[in-house]
Motif scaffolding. Structure first.
Motif, PDB file in Angstrom:
ATOM      1  N   GLY A 129      16.569  27.052  19.664  1.00 16.01           N
ATOM      2  CA  GLY A 129      15.536  28.075  19.524  1.00 16.01           C
ATOM      3  C   GLY A 129      15.874  29.090  18.450  1.00 16.01           C
ATOM      4  O   GLY A 129      17.040  29.295  18.102  1.00 16.01           O
ATOM      5  N   GLU A 130      14.845  29.720  17.937  1.00 15.73           N
ATOM      6  CA  GLU A 130      14.986  30.783  16.950  1.00 15.73           C
ATOM      7  C   GLU A 130      14.502  32.074  17.596  1.00 15.73           C
ATOM      8  O   GLU A 130      13.462  32.096  18.263  1.00 15.73           O
ATOM      9  N   ALA A 131      15.242  33.156  17.396  1.00 16.02           N
ATOM     10  CA  ALA A 131      14.840  34.434  17.991  1.00 16.02           C
ATOM     11  C   ALA A 131      15.436  35.578  17.186  1.00 16.02           C
ATOM     12  O   ALA A 131      16.470  35.423  16.515  1.00 16.02           O
ATOM     13  N   ALA A 132      14.769  36.713  17.265  1.00 16.53           N
ATOM     14  CA  ALA A 132      15.299  37.934  16.661  1.00 16.53           C
ATOM     15  C   ALA A 132      14.915  39.115  17.537  1.00 16.53           C
ATOM     16  O   ALA A 132      13.825  39.129  18.134  1.00 16.53           O
ATOM     17  N   THR A 133      15.812  40.084  17.616  1.00 20.41           N
ATOM     18  CA  THR A 133      15.567  41.287  18.410  1.00 20.41           C
ATOM     19  C   THR A 133      15.950  42.529  17.613  1.00 20.41           C
ATOM     20  O   THR A 133      16.774  42.463  16.694  1.00 20.41           O
ATOM     21  N   ILE A 134      15.339  43.637  17.979  1.00 20.57           N
ATOM     22  CA  ILE A 134      15.843  44.941  17.556  1.00 20.57           C
ATOM     23  C   ILE A 134      16.711  45.455  18.693  1.00 20.57           C
ATOM     24  O   ILE A 134      16.253  45.545  19.838  1.00 20.57           O
ATOM     25  N   ALA A 135      17.966  45.760  18.404  1.00 21.99           N
ATOM     26  CA  ALA A 135      18.894  46.264  19.419  1.00 21.99           C
ATOM     27  C   ALA A 135      19.204  47.726  19.117  1.00 21.99           C
ATOM     28  O   ALA A 135      19.732  48.036  18.042  1.00 21.99           O
ATOM     29  N   LEU A 136      18.856  48.591  20.053  1.00 26.25           N
ATOM     30  CA  LEU A 136      19.146  50.016  19.933  1.00 26.25           C
ATOM     31  C   LEU A 136      20.250  50.367  20.923  1.00 26.25           C
ATOM     32  O   LEU A 136      20.132  50.087  22.120  1.00 26.25           O
ATOM     33  N   GLY A 137      21.314  50.960  20.437  1.00 24.58           N
ATOM     34  CA  GLY A 137      22.429  51.317  21.300  1.00 24.58           C
ATOM     35  C   GLY A 137      22.724  52.803  21.266  1.00 24.58           C
ATOM     36  O   GLY A 137      22.714  53.428  20.203  1.00 24.58           O
ATOM     37  N   ARG A 138      22.959  53.358  22.451  1.00 17.29           N
ATOM     38  CA  ARG A 138      23.349  54.773  22.567  1.00 17.29           C
ATOM     39  C   ARG A 138      24.607  54.839  23.406  1.00 17.29           C
ATOM     40  O   ARG A 138      24.611  54.462  24.578  1.00 17.29           O
ATOM     41  N   GLY A 139      25.716  55.277  22.806  1.00 21.47           N
ATOM     42  CA  GLY A 139      27.012  55.290  23.471  1.00 21.47           C
ATOM     43  C   GLY A 139      27.022  56.155  24.720  1.00 21.47           C
ATOM     44  O   GLY A 139      26.381  57.207  24.772  1.00 21.47           O
ATOM     45  N   ARG A 140      27.760  55.681  25.723  1.00 25.14           N
ATOM     46  CA  ARG A 140      27.920  56.442  26.959  1.00 25.14           C
ATOM     47  C   ARG A 140      29.385  56.832  27.089  1.00 25.14           C
ATOM     48  O   ARG A 140      30.251  55.968  27.209  1.00 25.14           O
ATOM     49  N   PRO A 141      29.717  58.128  27.049  1.00 25.24           N
ATOM     50  CA  PRO A 141      31.118  58.560  27.123  1.00 25.24           C
ATOM     51  C   PRO A 141      31.807  57.997  28.356  1.00 25.24           C
ATOM     52  O   PRO A 141      31.242  57.951  29.450  1.00 25.24           O
ATOM     53  N   GLY A 142      33.054  57.546  28.158  1.00 25.42           N
ATOM     54  CA  GLY A 142      33.844  57.021  29.261  1.00 25.42           C
ATOM     55  C   GLY A 142      33.651  55.553  29.520  1.00 25.42           C
ATOM     56  O   GLY A 142      34.378  54.975  30.335  1.00 25.42           O
ATOM     57  N   SER A 143      32.694  54.912  28.855  1.00 21.84           N
ATOM     58  CA  SER A 143      32.465  53.481  29.050  1.00 21.84           C
ATOM     59  C   SER A 143      33.277  52.674  28.044  1.00 21.84           C
ATOM     60  O   SER A 143      33.725  53.183  27.005  1.00 21.84           O
ATOM     61  N   HIS A 144      33.456  51.379  28.330  1.00 24.90           N
ATOM     62  CA  HIS A 144      34.268  50.512  27.477  1.00 24.90           C
ATOM     63  C   HIS A 144      33.530  49.202  27.219  1.00 24.90           C
ATOM     64  O   HIS A 144      32.761  48.729  28.064  1.00 24.90           O
ATOM     65  N   ASP A 145      33.760  48.638  26.041  1.00 27.89           N
ATOM     66  CA  ASP A 145      33.284  47.293  25.746  1.00 27.89           C
ATOM     67  C   ASP A 145      34.263  46.304  26.371  1.00 27.89           C
ATOM     68  O   ASP A 145      35.474  46.349  26.087  1.00 27.89           O
ATOM     69  N   LEU A 146      33.747  45.412  27.209  1.00 27.01           N
ATOM     70  CA  LEU A 146      34.588  44.467  27.938  1.00 27.01           C
ATOM     71  C   LEU A 146      34.043  43.055  27.776  1.00 27.01           C
ATOM     72  O   LEU A 146      32.858  42.852  27.532  1.00 27.01           O
ATOM     73  N   SER A 147      34.939  42.075  27.930  1.00 29.45           N
ATOM     74  CA  SER A 147      34.541  40.671  27.899  1.00 29.45           C
ATOM     75  C   SER A 147      35.387  39.900  28.894  1.00 29.45           C
ATOM     76  O   SER A 147      36.550  40.252  29.144  1.00 29.45           O
ATOM     77  N   LEU A 148      34.818  38.851  29.474  1.00 27.28           N
ATOM     78  CA  LEU A 148      35.592  37.953  30.334  1.00 27.28           C
ATOM     79  C   LEU A 148      36.184  36.849  29.487  1.00 27.28           C
ATOM     80  O   LEU A 148      35.504  36.273  28.627  1.00 27.28           O
ATOM     81  N   GLY A 149      37.468  36.530  29.726  1.00 24.41           N
ATOM     82  CA  GLY A 149      38.134  35.502  28.950  1.00 24.41           C
ATOM     83  C   GLY A 149      39.137  34.739  29.783  1.00 24.41           C
ATOM     84  O   GLY A 149      39.286  34.975  30.993  1.00 24.41           O
ATOM     85  N   PRO A 150      39.853  33.820  29.137  1.00 24.54           N
ATOM     86  CA  PRO A 150      40.841  33.009  29.859  1.00 24.54           C
ATOM     87  C   PRO A 150      41.926  33.868  30.504  1.00 24.54           C
ATOM     88  O   PRO A 150      42.321  34.914  29.978  1.00 24.54           O
ATOM     89  N   LEU A 151      42.418  33.396  31.629  1.00 21.42           N
ATOM     90  CA  LEU A 151      43.441  34.153  32.358  1.00 21.42           C
ATOM     91  C   LEU A 151      44.702  34.358  31.535  1.00 21.42           C
ATOM     92  O   LEU A 151      45.368  35.395  31.656  1.00 21.42           O
ATOM     93  N   ASP A 152      45.063  33.366  30.716  1.00 21.79           N
ATOM     94  CA  ASP A 152      46.348  33.415  30.027  1.00 21.79           C
ATOM     95  C   ASP A 152      46.252  33.827  28.567  1.00 21.79           C
ATOM     96  O   ASP A 152      47.243  33.753  27.834  1.00 21.79           O
ATOM     97  N   ALA A 153      45.087  34.256  28.090  1.00 21.77           N
ATOM     98  CA  ALA A 153      44.951  34.653  26.694  1.00 21.77           C
ATOM     99  C   ALA A 153      45.655  35.983  26.453  1.00 21.77           C
ATOM    100  O   ALA A 153      45.642  36.882  27.294  1.00 21.77           O
ATOM    101  N   GLY A 154      46.281  36.113  25.295  1.00 20.71           N
ATOM    102  CA  GLY A 154      46.998  37.330  24.952  1.00 20.71           C
ATOM    103  C   GLY A 154      46.188  38.235  24.041  1.00 20.71           C
ATOM    104  O   GLY A 154      45.047  37.928  23.682  1.00 20.71           O
ATOM    105  N   PRO A 155      46.779  39.358  23.656  1.00 19.89           N
ATOM    106  CA  PRO A 155      46.075  40.271  22.743  1.00 19.89           C
ATOM    107  C   PRO A 155      45.917  39.615  21.372  1.00 19.89           C
ATOM    108  O   PRO A 155      46.779  38.886  20.904  1.00 19.89           O
TER     109      PRO A 155
END
Length: 204
Positions: free
Chosen positions: A153-179
């Motif tokens: 599929g083809e798609a496009a969006t407008i993404a508007l972001g407003r930072g929230r103090p104290g929040s963090h960008d997080l992702s789920l990943g493999p248990l054994d992956a390093g920095p």
């Protein structure tokens, strides 16, 4: 044009008009690890506006963690064309039966520094929302989800972001992956022009 002005135009039904205006000038583009091309258009303080493009006509960057993530900012997303599924993910802390580790993602102009945390989890699919052209949806900071476009599929969006103090960008990943660090891959002039043509062709 500020975040507030773009948001106002989106809510007034003038998103396509704004996108065509914004993409008519000089733009840059990068391959995002979540599988889309990002064209950043407005940035001021903790607020920003980008156009996100999913297209098999452009090479994709690969994620080193997974597509499941949460933002440190509140999202307003408007679908310009195509279909986007906002898949909510239920995340529960787990020890022996954990399937994923939570990673913190710190971004700068050059890319992302991805660091494993001590939190291990299991997850399950929650609400699946389906949005089409002209739809606008919101997602609060800290909510795990993935954005899915149907295969081919083809798609496009407008993404508007407003930072929230104290929040963090997080992702789920493999248990054994390093920095590790992931560099953002900028598109060259030819691919950037192609991205703009793909979007504008759908909007005109």
């Amino acid at each position: 044009m500020s975040y507030r002005d773009v948001h106002r135009r989106v809510l007034a039904g003038r998103a396509r008009e704004w996108a065509l205006e914004a993409l008519s000038g000089p733009v840059s583009a990068v391959r995002h690890p979540l599988g889309f091309v990002c064209l950043p258009l407005e940035r001021e303080g903790g607020e920003g506006v980008c156009v996100h493009l999913w297209s098999d006509s452009l090479a994709h960057a690969e994620s080193t963690t997974s597509q499941i993530h949460c933002h440190s900012w509140d999202l307003v997303s408007h679908v310009l064309y195509g279909q986007v599924r906002n898949v909510h993910v239920l995340v529960a802390d787990a020890a022996a039966e954990a399937t994923h580790r939570v990673f913190e993602v710190l971004s700068d102009a050059g890319g992302d520094r991805i660091s494993p945390t001590g939190r291990t989890v299991r997850h399950a699919t929650g609400l699946v929302e389906v949005f089409g052209a002209g739809d606008t949806y919101t997602l609060a900071a800290g909510r795990f989800h993935s954005s899915v476009v149907p295969e081919g599929g083809e798609a496009a969006t407008i993404a508007l972001g407003r930072g929230r103090p104290g929040s963090h960008d997080l992702s789920l990943g493999p248990l054994d992956a390093g920095p590790h660090r992931v560099s953002r891959q900028p598109l060259g002039p030819g691919e950037t022009a192609l991205a703009v043509r793909l979007i504008t062709a759908h909007l005109t």
